[in-house]
Each structure stands twice: as structure tokens, then as C-alpha cells.
Design a protein around this motif. Structure first.
Motif, PDB file in Angstrom:
ATOM      1  N   HIS A 162       0.829  -1.208   0.000  1.00  0.00           N
ATOM      2  CA  HIS A 162       0.000   0.000   0.000  1.00  0.00           C
ATOM      3  C   HIS A 162       0.866   1.261   0.000  1.00  0.00           C
ATOM      4  O   HIS A 162       0.344   2.359   0.121  1.00  0.00           O
ATOM      5  N   ASN A 163       2.182   1.106  -0.091  1.00  0.00           N
ATOM      6  CA  ASN A 163       3.053   2.294  -0.026  1.00  0.00           C
ATOM      7  C   ASN A 163       2.828   3.218  -1.217  1.00  0.00           C
ATOM      8  O   ASN A 163       2.498   2.761  -2.300  1.00  0.00           O
ATOM      9  N   ARG A 164       3.052   4.501  -0.991  1.00  0.00           N
ATOM     10  CA  ARG A 164       2.913   5.457  -2.081  1.00  0.00           C
ATOM     11  C   ARG A 164       4.183   6.291  -2.192  1.00  0.00           C
ATOM     12  O   ARG A 164       4.884   6.534  -1.206  1.00  0.00           O
ATOM     13  N   LEU A 165       4.459   6.771  -3.410  1.00  0.00           N
ATOM     14  CA  LEU A 165       5.608   7.645  -3.654  1.00  0.00           C
ATOM     15  C   LEU A 165       5.346   9.021  -3.035  1.00  0.00           C
ATOM     16  O   LEU A 165       4.184   9.454  -2.968  1.00  0.00           O
ATOM     17  N   PRO A 166       6.422   9.739  -2.623  1.00  0.00           N
ATOM     18  CA  PRO A 166       6.208  11.097  -2.113  1.00  0.00           C
ATOM     19  C   PRO A 166       5.848  12.046  -3.259  1.00  0.00           C
ATOM     20  O   PRO A 166       6.222  11.799  -4.414  1.00  0.00           O
ATOM     21  N   LEU A 167       5.170  13.121  -2.935  1.00  0.00           N
ATOM     22  CA  LEU A 167       4.773  14.087  -3.975  1.00  0.00           C
ATOM     23  C   LEU A 167       5.981  14.640  -4.729  1.00  0.00           C
ATOM     24  O   LEU A 167       5.894  14.961  -5.912  1.00  0.00           O
ATOM     25  N   SER A 168       7.130  14.725  -4.022  1.00  0.00           N
ATOM     26  CA  SER A 168       8.325  15.279  -4.682  1.00  0.00           C
ATOM     27  C   SER A 168       8.705  14.476  -5.933  1.00  0.00           C
ATOM     28  O   SER A 168       9.335  15.012  -6.843  1.00  0.00           O
ATOM     29  N   ARG A 169       8.317  13.195  -6.001  1.00  0.00           N
ATOM     30  CA  ARG A 169       8.626  12.371  -7.171  1.00  0.00           C
ATOM     31  C   ARG A 169       7.565  12.518  -8.279  1.00  0.00           C
ATOM     32  O   ARG A 169       7.755  12.048  -9.394  1.00  0.00           O
ATOM     33  N   LEU A 170       6.439  13.131  -7.947  1.00  0.00           N
ATOM     34  CA  LEU A 170       5.292  13.107  -8.864  1.00  0.00           C
ATOM     35  C   LEU A 170       4.949  14.456  -9.481  1.00  0.00           C
ATOM     36  O   LEU A 170       4.253  14.519 -10.489  1.00  0.00           O
ATOM     37  N   VAL A 171       5.442  15.526  -8.839  1.00  0.00           N
ATOM     38  CA  VAL A 171       4.942  16.865  -9.198  1.00  0.00           C
ATOM     39  C   VAL A 171       6.007  17.694  -9.889  1.00  0.00           C
ATOM     40  O   VAL A 171       7.183  17.655  -9.518  1.00  0.00           O
ATOM     41  N   ARG A 172       5.588  18.462 -10.906  1.00  0.00           N
ATOM     42  CA  ARG A 172       6.460  19.468 -11.515  1.00  0.00           C
ATOM     43  C   ARG A 172       5.641  20.764 -11.668  1.00  0.00           C
ATOM     44  O   ARG A 172       4.442  20.768 -11.426  1.00  0.00           O
ATOM     45  N   GLY A 173       6.306  21.825 -12.080  1.00  0.00           N
ATOM     46  CA  GLY A 173       5.584  23.094 -12.274  1.00  0.00           C
ATOM     47  C   GLY A 173       5.801  24.024 -11.099  1.00  0.00           C
ATOM     48  O   GLY A 173       6.881  24.066 -10.503  1.00  0.00           O
ATOM     49  N   LEU A 174       4.759  24.752 -10.744  1.00  0.00           N
ATOM     50  CA  LEU A 174       4.812  25.763  -9.676  1.00  0.00           C
ATOM     51  C   LEU A 174       5.424  25.189  -8.391  1.00  0.00           C
ATOM     52  O   LEU A 174       5.010  24.116  -7.940  1.00  0.00           O
ATOM     53  N   VAL A 185      -4.045  19.880  -0.885  1.00  0.00           N
ATOM     54  CA  VAL A 185      -4.919  18.778  -0.449  1.00  0.00           C
ATOM     55  C   VAL A 185      -5.316  17.892  -1.632  1.00  0.00           C
ATOM     56  O   VAL A 185      -5.438  16.671  -1.495  1.00  0.00           O
ATOM     57  N   SER A 186      -5.451  18.485  -2.812  1.00  0.00           N
ATOM     58  CA  SER A 186      -5.849  17.697  -3.989  1.00  0.00           C
ATOM     59  C   SER A 186      -4.728  16.773  -4.439  1.00  0.00           C
ATOM     60  O   SER A 186      -4.965  15.621  -4.808  1.00  0.00           O
ATOM     61  N   LEU A 187      -3.486  17.282  -4.394  1.00  0.00           N
ATOM     62  CA  LEU A 187      -2.351  16.445  -4.791  1.00  0.00           C
ATOM     63  C   LEU A 187      -2.151  15.302  -3.797  1.00  0.00           C
ATOM     64  O   LEU A 187      -1.858  14.167  -4.184  1.00  0.00           O
ATOM     65  N   GLU A 188      -2.346  15.587  -2.508  1.00  0.00           N
ATOM     66  CA  GLU A 188      -2.196  14.542  -1.497  1.00  0.00           C
ATOM     67  C   GLU A 188      -3.252  13.450  -1.708  1.00  0.00           C
ATOM     68  O   GLU A 188      -2.950  12.254  -1.625  1.00  0.00           O
ATOM     69  N   ALA A 189      -4.472  13.860  -2.013  1.00  0.00           N
ATOM     70  CA  ALA A 189      -5.539  12.871  -2.245  1.00  0.00           C
ATOM     71  C   ALA A 189      -5.250  12.055  -3.507  1.00  0.00           C
ATOM     72  O   ALA A 189      -5.459  10.832  -3.533  1.00  0.00           O
ATOM     73  N   ALA A 190      -4.740  12.705  -4.551  1.00  0.00           N
ATOM     74  CA  ALA A 190      -4.424  11.991  -5.803  1.00  0.00           C
ATOM     75  C   ALA A 190      -3.293  10.992  -5.577  1.00  0.00           C
ATOM     76  O   ALA A 190      -3.309   9.878  -6.110  1.00  0.00           O
ATOM     77  N   ARG A 191      -2.319  11.378  -4.762  1.00  0.00           N
ATOM     78  CA  ARG A 191      -1.172  10.508  -4.454  1.00  0.00           C
ATOM     79  C   ARG A 191      -1.618   9.197  -3.817  1.00  0.00           C
ATOM     80  O   ARG A 191      -0.994   8.157  -4.010  1.00  0.00           O
ATOM     81  N   LEU A 192      -2.717   9.248  -3.047  1.00  0.00           N
ATOM     82  CA  LEU A 192      -3.182   8.063  -2.319  1.00  0.00           C
ATOM     83  C   LEU A 192      -4.037   7.132  -3.174  1.00  0.00           C
ATOM     84  O   LEU A 192      -4.511   6.098  -2.702  1.00  0.00           O
ATOM     85  N   HIS A 236      -9.955  11.415  -7.118  1.00  0.00           N
ATOM     86  CA  HIS A 236      -9.447  11.796  -5.787  1.00  0.00           C
ATOM     87  C   HIS A 236      -9.141  13.289  -5.747  1.00  0.00           C
ATOM     88  O   HIS A 236      -9.459  13.984  -4.784  1.00  0.00           O
ATOM     89  N   MET A 237      -8.500  13.785  -6.816  1.00  0.00           N
ATOM     90  CA  MET A 237      -8.104  15.191  -6.865  1.00  0.00           C
ATOM     91  C   MET A 237      -9.331  16.104  -6.795  1.00  0.00           C
ATOM     92  O   MET A 237      -9.375  17.054  -6.010  1.00  0.00           O
TER      93      MET A 237
END
Ligand code: FMN
Length: 265
Positions: A162-174, A185-192, A236-237
Motif C-alpha cells: 500500500h506504499n505510495r511515492l512522495p509528492l516530490s517524485r510526482l509533481v512538476r511546475g509551480l 490537499v488535492s495532490l495529497e488525495a491523488a497521491r493516495l 481523488h483530486m
């Protein structure tokens, strides 16, 4: 039907895939009726629908090797069906199906997306499916045994847990420091979000006016489109954004992008 954002947002943290159900714990008729209502009424896209089946046979599910890894102990499942003439059918089915999964979770039920290890021909013998449609995934529905069996634990690990990657590995841009609260909160929900073999194929591009979901990973799809996983993350987002007071809309985009969510100003 509108998004039940507060109920579904609370369900995001509670949901976990379960694969062993207790056959001695039947689902109450009123719970089934509530679930069926959402299956029939949550249809934000014309090309994606969900159907509840309450009396099936265990041979709907397949094992990974022989009977090993097979979903067991429930006769109830939901089929997620897509119209293959729509080029964005994968993400629309993922989005729609995850709403139903979160509603089931909120009703106290256990589920597990199954896109590979089921028999579509058994499903189509139980429900009507049009020529242009395909059963893209199903979920068992029921009450899981309280504790995971050794086989279930092993299957979770096969799905890389059930492990998930940290947002730092998933997000680019701003940069993070400039994200408004709804973005965090939307990115955290999408990550899960759940994904096939927990591959988490999504990436998120944060812009001033919204977030674009894209397919981040290369490599084989193993018969399950990564865009279906991305559709799940999209739901989720949007649920989390709505729960923080931001409503918006999706614009579907060609590959490797999936869709952009822009909030109403
Ligand atoms: C599109 C999709 C297809 C999946 N297919 C299967 C499957 O065929 N068999 C299975 O046991 N689990 C399947 N899963 C469950 C994933 O392995 C699980 O969601 C992932 O490991 C993350 O664990 P969690 O759902 O408990 O958070 C699937 C999940 C998704 C989203």
C-alpha cells in the motif's frame, strides 16, 4: 448526481484493497440498495457506467497462478463498463469507478479494483453489454475478514503493498511554496489513489490556473491502461478540491497528458 465530496474524501484514507471476504457476513438489502443507487446515478460521462451484480459465481475471478491469489468469499461485484468509441474511455471509467469504490467504502464495505484477473465472458453472461462496450474492470464487494490471510498479505506485496511515492517524485511546475491550499490537499488525495500493481503511473503539473495530470512512467501496461489509473487519481483530486471549497472542471488531453483540472474563479 453530484460528487459526495465530504463522504468520499473521508473514504480516501480508509480504503484499502481486500481480497478475502467473509461469506457468513451478507450485505443488508438497504446497503445494497444505497450502493446500486450510486452505481446507476453517478454517471458524469456518457461513455462510462457501473453495474451492481448481487448473485454471481466465484468463477468471475481468476487466480494469478491456478487458484492462487483469487478473490474469494463474496457473490457480489460491480462491473465498470466503457464505450470503446470514446478516446478518453479509460480515464472516464477510472474516474467513475473510483467514485463507486469510495461510496462502497463509506458504506463500510470492502472492495478491490480487478482489471486483469477476472473473466469478462462470465460478467457479460450476467449483465447486458453493448457491442461497442467493454467490461474494463470489476470490484468484489463485501465484508473482508478482519485480519488479512497470509495469501492476501502476499498478494498485497505482489502489488508492491500500500506504499505510495512522495509528492516530490510526482509533481512538476509551480514550486510547493506557491501552492494554494486546494492544490496541496488535492495532490495529497491523488497521491493516495490505488493503481494496478501499485505502479502509480501519474504525474501532476501544477500551473497558476490548474493542475494537469499526465502519464509519468514509461514501460509496459500489462493489458491495463495507465490512463485508467490516472482517471482514479483525477477523481481523488476533484473530491479533495471540492471538499476544500473549490469546484472546477476537466479538459481531456491527448497522450501523454491525460486531463487538466481548472477551478472556477
Ligand atoms: C486499475 C486497477 C487494477 C487492479 N487489478 C488488480 C487485480 O487484477 N488483482 C488484484 O489482486 N489487485 C488489483 N488491483 C489492486 C492493486 O494491486 C492495489 O490497488 C494497489 O496495490 C494499492 O493497494 P491499495 O489498493 O490497498 O491501496 C488493481 C488496482 C487498480 C487500480
Amino acid at each position: 448526481m453530484e460528487i459526495s465530496f465530504s463522504t468520499w474524501h473521508a473514504a480516501i484514507g480508509k480504503r484499502r484493497s481486500r481480497r478475502r471476504f467473509d461469506p457468513d457476513l451478507p450485505i443488508a438489502p438497504e446497503t445494497l440498495a444505497a450502493l446500486e443507487k450510486v452505481c446507476n446515478q453517478f454517471t458524469p460521462f456518457a461513455s462510462a457506467r457501473s453495474r451492481l451484480v448481487t448473485e454471481s459465481y466465484e468463477n468471475v475471478f481468476k487466480g494469478v497462478i491456478g487458484n492462487y491469489g483469487k478473490i474469494k468469499g463474496t457473490q457480489t461485484f460491480i462491473a465498470f463498463i466503457g464505450d470503446m468509441d470514446d478516446e478518453f474511455v479509460q480515464e472516464k471509467v477510472g474516474y467513475t469507478g473510483e467514485a463507486i469504490i469510495l461510496e462502497a467504502t463509506a458504506l463500510g464495505l470492502n472492495t478491490c479494483w480487478v482489471a486483469g484477473f477476472f473473466r469478462p465472458e462470465v460478467v457479460t453472461s450476467l449483465i447486458e453489454v453493448a457491442k461497442n462496450e467493454q467490461v474494463m474492470a470489476i470490484t468484489p464487494v463485501g465484508y473482508a475478514h478482519e485480519h488479512e490471510s497470509w495469501e492476501e498479505k502476499l498478494m498485497s506485496r505482489f502489488g508492491r503493498s500500500h506504499n505510495r511515492l512522495p509528492l516530490s517524485r510526482l509533481v512538476r511546475g509551480l514550486p510547493k511554496e506557491q501552492w494554494p491550499n486546494w492544490v496541496s490537499v488535492s495532490l495529497e488525495a491523488a497521491r493516495l489513489a490505488p493503481s494496478a500493481v501499485n505502479r502509480q503511473p501519474w504525474g501532476f503539473d501544477v500551473q497558476d490556473d490548474g493542475i494537469t495530470v499526465f502519464v509519468r512512467t514509461s514501460g509496459p501496461e500489462f493489458n491495463v491502461s495507465k490512463r485508467l489509473d490516472c482517471g482514479i487519481a483525477m477523481l481523488h483530486m476533484e473530491v479533495a478540491a471540492a471538499n476544500s471549497g473549490c469546484k472546477g472542471e476537466w479538459e481531456f488531453l491527448p497522450s501523454p497528458q491525460v486531463a487538466k483540472f481548472s477551478i472556477h474563479q
